[in-house]
Write a protein that holds these residues in place. Structure first.
Motif, PDB file in Angstrom:
ATOM      1  N   LYS A 112       0.830  -1.217   0.000  1.00 53.23           N
ATOM      2  CA  LYS A 112       0.000   0.000   0.000  1.00 53.23           C
ATOM      3  C   LYS A 112       0.861   1.263   0.000  1.00 53.23           C
ATOM      4  O   LYS A 112       0.487   2.273  -0.597  1.00 53.23           O
ATOM      5  CB  LYS A 112      -0.938   0.002   1.209  1.00 53.23           C
ATOM      6  N   LEU A 154       2.109   1.693  -3.519  1.00 55.45           N
ATOM      7  CA  LEU A 154       1.011   2.123  -4.401  1.00 55.45           C
ATOM      8  C   LEU A 154       0.540   3.556  -4.120  1.00 55.45           C
ATOM      9  O   LEU A 154      -0.216   4.122  -4.901  1.00 55.45           O
ATOM     10  CB  LEU A 154      -0.186   1.175  -4.236  1.00 55.45           C
ATOM     11  N   TYR A 186      -2.138  -3.444  -9.558  1.00 56.91           N
ATOM     12  CA  TYR A 186      -2.368  -3.921  -8.191  1.00 56.91           C
ATOM     13  C   TYR A 186      -3.451  -4.996  -8.191  1.00 56.91           C
ATOM     14  O   TYR A 186      -4.538  -4.803  -8.738  1.00 56.91           O
ATOM     15  CB  TYR A 186      -2.804  -2.736  -7.319  1.00 56.91           C
ATOM     16  N   PRO A 214      -5.414  -6.752  -5.400  1.00 55.76           N
ATOM     17  CA  PRO A 214      -5.646  -6.850  -3.947  1.00 55.76           C
ATOM     18  C   PRO A 214      -6.136  -8.242  -3.569  1.00 55.76           C
ATOM     19  O   PRO A 214      -6.465  -9.050  -4.445  1.00 55.76           O
ATOM     20  CB  PRO A 214      -6.734  -5.808  -3.695  1.00 55.76           C
ATOM     21  N   ALA A 265     -11.003  -7.987  -0.542  1.00 56.19           N
ATOM     22  CA  ALA A 265     -10.910  -6.551  -0.266  1.00 56.19           C
ATOM     23  C   ALA A 265     -11.943  -5.724  -1.022  1.00 56.19           C
ATOM     24  O   ALA A 265     -12.173  -4.578  -0.685  1.00 56.19           O
ATOM     25  CB  ALA A 265      -9.508  -6.052  -0.608  1.00 56.19           C
ATOM     26  N   PHE A 266     -12.551  -6.296  -2.076  1.00 62.28           N
ATOM     27  CA  PHE A 266     -13.495  -5.466  -2.829  1.00 62.28           C
ATOM     28  C   PHE A 266     -14.930  -5.966  -2.655  1.00 62.28           C
ATOM     29  O   PHE A 266     -15.166  -7.054  -2.123  1.00 62.28           O
ATOM     30  CB  PHE A 266     -13.088  -5.394  -4.301  1.00 62.28           C
ATOM     31  N   ASN A 267     -15.866  -5.137  -3.112  1.00 64.51           N
ATOM     32  CA  ASN A 267     -17.288  -5.408  -2.934  1.00 64.51           C
ATOM     33  C   ASN A 267     -17.742  -6.472  -3.936  1.00 64.51           C
ATOM     34  O   ASN A 267     -18.104  -6.164  -5.065  1.00 64.51           O
ATOM     35  CB  ASN A 267     -18.053  -4.093  -3.140  1.00 64.51           C
ATOM     36  N   ARG A 327      -7.623  -6.693 -14.675  1.00 60.42           N
ATOM     37  CA  ARG A 327      -7.879  -5.293 -14.309  1.00 60.42           C
ATOM     38  C   ARG A 327      -6.570  -4.563 -14.000  1.00 60.42           C
ATOM     39  O   ARG A 327      -6.409  -3.390 -14.332  1.00 60.42           O
ATOM     40  CB  ARG A 327      -8.803  -5.254 -13.080  1.00 60.42           C
ATOM     41  N   ALA A 328      -5.624  -5.291 -13.393  1.00 60.90           N
ATOM     42  CA  ALA A 328      -4.334  -4.673 -13.075  1.00 60.90           C
ATOM     43  C   ALA A 328      -3.477  -4.483 -14.325  1.00 60.90           C
ATOM     44  O   ALA A 328      -2.698  -3.541 -14.416  1.00 60.90           O
ATOM     45  CB  ALA A 328      -3.592  -5.527 -12.057  1.00 60.90           C
TER      46      ALA A 328
END
Lengths: 252, 282
Positions: free
Chosen positions: A49, A52, A74, A76, A80-82, A147-148
């Protein structure tokens, strides 16, 4: 290996009054593959983190060569995400094109083309329209990697990427990372170094301080201090094979 | 139909129902996916403090008149800014502060209403909503708010989606997460001000969530959920409005009950359709 693209110099950081990282220094070289192991709360995710820019160090400096600061990929932890957010795989990957500098005037057509391209490379072209809630753990991990990668990063930082994966999905992930390391630098933080045996370039252990194998710092005494238990090193002294044949020693 | 539409109060009611549905359809999906429903409840109840103060000031001999909704707007916006700044300071006690704001707001309202001489029928319509009493000025204020919300969502849509989906990733991509979160909280506050006039303080949460719940049963695409939420909101509000007009039920409660019934119908039909599909597969 080429020049250094990310320099972490004497970084200290913590939460509240608790220091989590102390005087940490490291360099991430072009097309390097750094594996960082360490116990829970040792500061592995915090270090990512900091690199980043999600959090700012108390002291010390993190610098980047060229436009590296804006070209970090990145991945994660999947928790960590919804996960219940209603979004398709394609749109999820497109969010990787957004950056603080362009999010108000992002080119939709370009982001769609790039996202389709990267999903095809990761064998996800048949999942474009599917909702992320319908994906398996392995597929979701590949979507997060896509996505990264869609913003064409110079370095890819992954936080515990194999934690929720079965053996087959882990193998797929390792194959992807092995291919990617030809093009970019990779930093993986993990509890379990086993799946990465043979593909990582440098091994380090983090628990408040960072100990590098190459600096001769990763010996049994250091690891016992870091993990707080007896550690048996197998293959010690042979770079790239350290620990991989006996991960239980690290998990203790 | 033409007969009732010839009344100005009915025209105002119709326009305000449509305007309220647009904002709740636009902001509701963000509130639900970002789990801000409790914040919305806190903000809407805080409005009662502003209403009470404005109502009390309105009864004083001042050089100017203060409409209760102005007081509500000031209080809700103030509470939104306070909550946003507290969250940024990472106090991690948002629930606690929301609960306090909720209760203190209502308490301030009660005290000022008590201090104001006479009966306060207007305030009851703010608590329970009475769409039939919305004035042309109220409609114009709502129109301005709707335009602000529509423009903000159109401009910042990608940023709002990014923070609702994965806040940490948005920070890693160096998006202005704090400003986007604050912006969304302020838009939520403005939406609440609009909805208070239609369904009242006590029922605002329902109009922010029920259309989204129905839309989420019909689609798994966020953009479509926004559009469907607007359509569901308009349907619910108009049906509730006509029911309240023809059978003289309280308008706010009628709107919410229609929403609840519609949600049950959609969920039931979806369940039946899914059971049929799985039976066909077997």
């Amino acid at each position: 290996m080429g020049k250094s693209i990310i320099q972490v110099e004497n970084v200290t950081y913590g939460y509240g009054k608790r220091t989590v990282l102390e005087d940490v220094s490291m360099k991430i070289m072009e097309r390097d593959f750094i594996l960082i192991i360490g116990p829970n709360g040792g500061g592995k995710s915090t270090l990512l983190k900091l690199i980043l820019g999600i959090i700012t160090p108390w002291s010390g400096k993190i610098s980047f060569s060229g436009d590296g600061k804006n070209r970090l990929g990145y991945v994660p932890q999947s928790a960590a995400f919804n996960r219940s957010f209603p979004i398709s795989v394609l749109d999820m990957v497109r969010t990787g094109c957004i950056h603080g500098e362009n999010y108000l005037r992002q080119n939709s057509r370009e982001s769609i083309e790039k996202s389709r391209d990267i999903l095809q490379k990761l064998s996800l072209e048949d999942k474009l329209g599917e909702n992320i809630t319908d994906l398996s753990g392995g597929q979701l991990q590949r979507v997060l990697i896509a996505r990264a990668l869609v913003a064409d990063p110079v370095a890819l930082l992954l936080d515990e990427p194999t934690t929720a994966l079965d053996i087959a999905s882990q193998t797929d992930l390792i194959d992807i990372l092995e291919e990617l390391r030809q093009k970019m630098s990779i930093v993986v933080v993990t509890h379990d170094p086993t799946p990465y045996a043979g593909i990582y370039g440098h091994l380090a252990c983090l628990n408040r301080n960072l100990y590098f194998h190459e600096r001769g710092e990763l010996n049994a005494t250091t690891l016992e201090k870091v993990y707080g238990c007896q550690v048996e090193l197998l293959g010690h002294g042979i770079p790239h094979t350290l620990l991989h044949s006996h991960p239980e020693a690290v998990r203790k | 139909m033409n007969g009732i539409l010839s009344y100005e109060f009915m025209q105002n009611a119709l326009l305000s129902a449509i305007l309220a549905s647009i904002v709740c359809g636009l902001i509701g999906p963000f509130i639900v996916t970002r789990r801000m429903v409790f914040i919305s409840g806190g903000l809407s109840h805080t409005a009662f403090g502003g209403l009470g103060i404005a109502y009390w000031l309105g009864k004083q001999e001042l050089m100017f008149t203060i409409r209760p909704i102005y007081g509500a707007t000031a209080f809700v916006l103030g509470a939104a800014l306070l909550l946003g700044s507290l969250e940024e300071k990472k106090l991690n006690q948002n629930d606690l502060f929301i609960g306090i704001l909720w209760a203190v707001g209502v308490a301030i309202g009660i005290v000022f209403v008590h201090m104001t001489p006479g009966y306060a029928p207007d305030l009851l319509s703010f608590l329970f909503g009475n769409i039939l009493t919305v004035s042309r000025t109220d409609v114009l204020i709502m129109l301005v708010i709707v335009l602000i919300v529509v423009m903000a969502v159109a401009i910042f849509y990608k940023g709002f989606v990014a923070i609702a989906l994965d806040e940490e990733f948005a920070r890693a991509r160096r998006l202005p997460v704090y400003r986007l979160k604050m912006g969304l909280t302020i838009l939520t506050a403005l939406t609440i001000v609009t909805l208070i006039q239609v369904v009242g303080i006590l029922l605002v949460i329902a109009l922010l969530t029920i259309p989204v719940a129905i839309a989420s049963e019909l689609s798994m695409n966020f953009r479509k959920i926004i559009v469907l939420s607007v359509i569901c909101g308009i349907t619910i509000c108009l049906l509730g409005l006509f029911i309240s007009y023809y059978i003289e039920f309280p308008s706010g409660a009628s709107i919410i009950l229609i929403g609840g019934i519609l949600l049950i119908i959609v969920k039931t039909l979806k369940g039946i359709s899914q059971r049929k599909k799985s039976a066909l597969v077997q």
